[in-house]
Design a protein around this motif. Structure first.
Motif, PDB file in Angstrom:
ATOM      1  N   PRO A  80       0.827  -1.214   0.000  1.00  0.00           N
ATOM      2  CA  PRO A  80       0.000   0.000   0.000  1.00  0.00           C
ATOM      3  C   PRO A  80       0.857   1.257   0.000  1.00  0.00           C
ATOM      4  O   PRO A  80       1.875   1.341   0.686  1.00  0.00           O
ATOM      5  N   SER A  81       0.424   2.226  -0.807  1.00  0.00           N
ATOM      6  CA  SER A  81       1.161   3.483  -0.933  1.00  0.00           C
ATOM      7  C   SER A  81       0.183   4.641  -0.933  1.00  0.00           C
ATOM      8  O   SER A  81      -1.040   4.456  -0.997  1.00  0.00           O
ATOM      9  N   ALA A  82       0.734   5.847  -0.858  1.00  0.00           N
ATOM     10  CA  ALA A  82      -0.107   7.042  -0.855  1.00  0.00           C
ATOM     11  C   ALA A  82      -0.868   7.160  -2.178  1.00  0.00           C
ATOM     12  O   ALA A  82      -0.346   6.819  -3.246  1.00  0.00           O
ATOM     13  N   MET A  83      -2.090   7.642  -2.091  1.00  0.00           N
ATOM     14  CA  MET A  83      -2.910   7.820  -3.291  1.00  0.00           C
ATOM     15  C   MET A  83      -2.624   9.175  -3.923  1.00  0.00           C
ATOM     16  O   MET A  83      -2.478  10.185  -3.219  1.00  0.00           O
ATOM     17  N   GLU A  84      -2.549   9.189  -5.252  1.00  0.00           N
ATOM     18  CA  GLU A  84      -2.338  10.429  -5.993  1.00  0.00           C
ATOM     19  C   GLU A  84      -3.676  10.957  -6.498  1.00  0.00           C
ATOM     20  O   GLU A  84      -4.494  10.195  -7.025  1.00  0.00           O
ATOM     21  N   THR A  85      -3.884  12.270  -6.352  1.00  0.00           N
ATOM     22  CA  THR A  85      -5.174  12.868  -6.687  1.00  0.00           C
ATOM     23  C   THR A  85      -5.577  12.602  -8.128  1.00  0.00           C
ATOM     24  O   THR A  85      -6.718  12.215  -8.417  1.00  0.00           O
ATOM     25  N   ASP A  86      -4.650  12.783  -9.064  1.00  0.00           N
ATOM     26  CA  ASP A  86      -4.976  12.564 -10.481  1.00  0.00           C
ATOM     27  C   ASP A  86      -5.393  11.117 -10.735  1.00  0.00           C
ATOM     28  O   ASP A  86      -6.326  10.850 -11.501  1.00  0.00           O
ATOM     29  N   GLY A  87      -4.689  10.190 -10.102  1.00  0.00           N
ATOM     30  CA  GLY A  87      -5.021   8.782 -10.281  1.00  0.00           C
ATOM     31  C   GLY A  87      -6.389   8.445  -9.721  1.00  0.00           C
ATOM     32  O   GLY A  87      -7.146   7.668 -10.318  1.00  0.00           O
ATOM     33  N   VAL A  88      -6.731   9.029  -8.583  1.00  0.00           N
ATOM     34  CA  VAL A  88      -8.047   8.795  -7.987  1.00  0.00           C
ATOM     35  C   VAL A  88      -9.151   9.330  -8.896  1.00  0.00           C
ATOM     36  O   VAL A  88     -10.144   8.658  -9.167  1.00  0.00           O
TER      37      VAL A  88
END
Length: 423
Positions: A184-192
């Motif tokens: 698990p890693s931090a979520m990126e806004t663009d990817g979300v």
């Protein structure tokens, strides 16, 4: 005109909703979402929350107006016939364009036993059209035949899902964190944001039980229950499958897969057993094509009954099927497949799901607004939440898909004018 028979109970209505939803999305989206990594899980969470808000709106309106055929009736009561026509037409576009994507998904999963399909765009397109011809014939045989196929394929499609979840659980139990290749890693806004529209594809058709409501027993109870429970069950299943795929499969390998479930399973159960999983995934997508063909046919019939579509599409054949509407919707679904033979299977799938999702979101937004006007008390917040989510997901679908969506919606006005000129 044949008498309308109320043949669908709660089990059949749930099978229609879950069967229409659990089709290509859960089986092919792991590959489509692979470039976004764990950010895709953010998209799943938002899509599930937004879908449940929309489902609550549909459920409340269906209980308030039991037996009405199609969500555009809700919009008409709130805003009049012109608004209801835009909602119904855009929704119908989304259904038959989506069926094109689903037919591609059937063939994509069959590449595990027929590898040549993956490298020949024309052959794969013709095979996808063959799938559409098959389900058109099933639906012409009447709602009884279509319902039987739907319930059978809904049962069969659970097998590959349970197999993948079982393998994932075994890996995590025996190897623990050593089995995880993508922690698990931090979520990126663009990817979300990008993932929202792609994951929304897997929730489309949650409202399927509201369309053939005049064929459902006890619609005031059955339709709302199926509309809420169906997407909730499917959503939990989607997220568990997606998390397992993201965690246990290298992103590069997952992104290149035409049949992610089969490729995931092959190292553990052998290539032949994995090929069987691919076949079951194809059967799953076939069941969704069947269910959405029913939905796509019922919409023109419902519009024709209120003078918004040519009257020839209001009639039923001896089997009780809207034959003219079945043939029209099947033929239109074949068009985007044949017009995009230059795209790979994955490219054609992604293009069609974005256009289909954008079109259906217009219809969803209209129903959300109708709920905001027609519902009272706390239920109005459900309508507001559904409307805001639809706007956000439409924005996330991107410019190309949105422009295609609006162009197809504009093409509906000549049809409406013709229908009104020749009642």
């Amino acid at each position: 005109m044949a008498e309308i028979r109320k043949e669908l109970g709660l089990v059949a209505a749930l099978a229609l909703v879950v069967g229409n939803m659990v089709g290509s999305g859960v089986f092919l989206l792991p590959a489509t979402l692979a470039p976004y990594g764990w950010s895709a899980m953010g998209g799943w969470v938002i899509a599930l929350a937004g879908t449940l808000a929309l489902a609550g709106c549909y459920a409340a309106l269906s209980r308030q107006m039991p037996g009405t055929c199609g969500p555009h009736f809700y919009v008409e009561k709130a805003f009049g016939p012109n608004a209801s026509y835009i909602a119904a037409w855009s929704y119908w576009i989304g259904v038959w364009v989506g069926n094109a994507a689903l037919a591609v998904a059937v063939i994509s999963n069959l590449t595990v036993i027929w590898p040549g399909l993956a490298g020949d765009p024309l052959l794969s397109a013709l095979a996808a059209v063959g799938v559409l011809v098959l389900v058109t014939a099933i639906n012409l045989a009447g709602i009884g035949a279509a319902s039987f196929v739907q319930q059978a394929t809904t049962f069969l499609k659970l097998m590959p899902l349970l197999a993948v979840l079982g393998i994932a659980a075994w890996l995590l139990f025996t190897k623990g964190s050593a089995a995880v290749v993508n922690p698990p890693s931090a979520m990126e806004t663009d990817g979300v944001i990008t993932s929202v529209t792609l994951t929304m594809w897997a929730f489309l058709a949650f409202e399927s039980a509201t369309v053939p409501a005049d064929k459902i027993r006890r619609p005031e109870f059955t339709v709302p229950v199926a509309t809420i429970v169906g997407p909730l069950l499917a959503g939990v299943l989607y997220m568990a499958i997606s998390a397992a795929m993201i965690a246990l499969v290298p992103a590069d390998a997952l992104a290149k897969s035409n049949a992610p479930f089969a490729d995931f399973s092959a190292p553990f159960i052998g290539s032949q057993a994995a090929a069987l999983i691919g076949v079951f995934a194809a059967i799953s997508a076939l069941g969704t094509v069947n269910g959405l063909t029913l939905t796509a046919a019922e919409l023109p019939r419902a519009m024709a009954l209120v003078g918004q579509f040519p009257q020839r599409f209001a009639g039923l054949n001896r089997a009780g099927a809207p034959a003219a509407a079945v043939l029209l919707s099947g033929g239109l679904a074949a068009a985007p497949v044949l017009l995009n033979t230059d795209r790979s299977l994955s490219g054609l799938f992604e293009f069609t799901i974005l256009v289909a999702t954008a079109a259906m979101l217009v219809g969803y937004m209209a129903v959300g607004l109708a709920g905001l006007k027609l519902l009272s008390g706390p239920l109005r917040f459900v309508g507001l939440a559904g409307t805001l989510y639809s706007l956000f997901a439409l924005y996330a679908s991107g410019l190309e898909a949105t422009l295609w969506c609006f162009a197809l919606i504009a093409a509906g006005w000549p049809v409406l004018l013709y229908a009104r000129a020749k009642p």
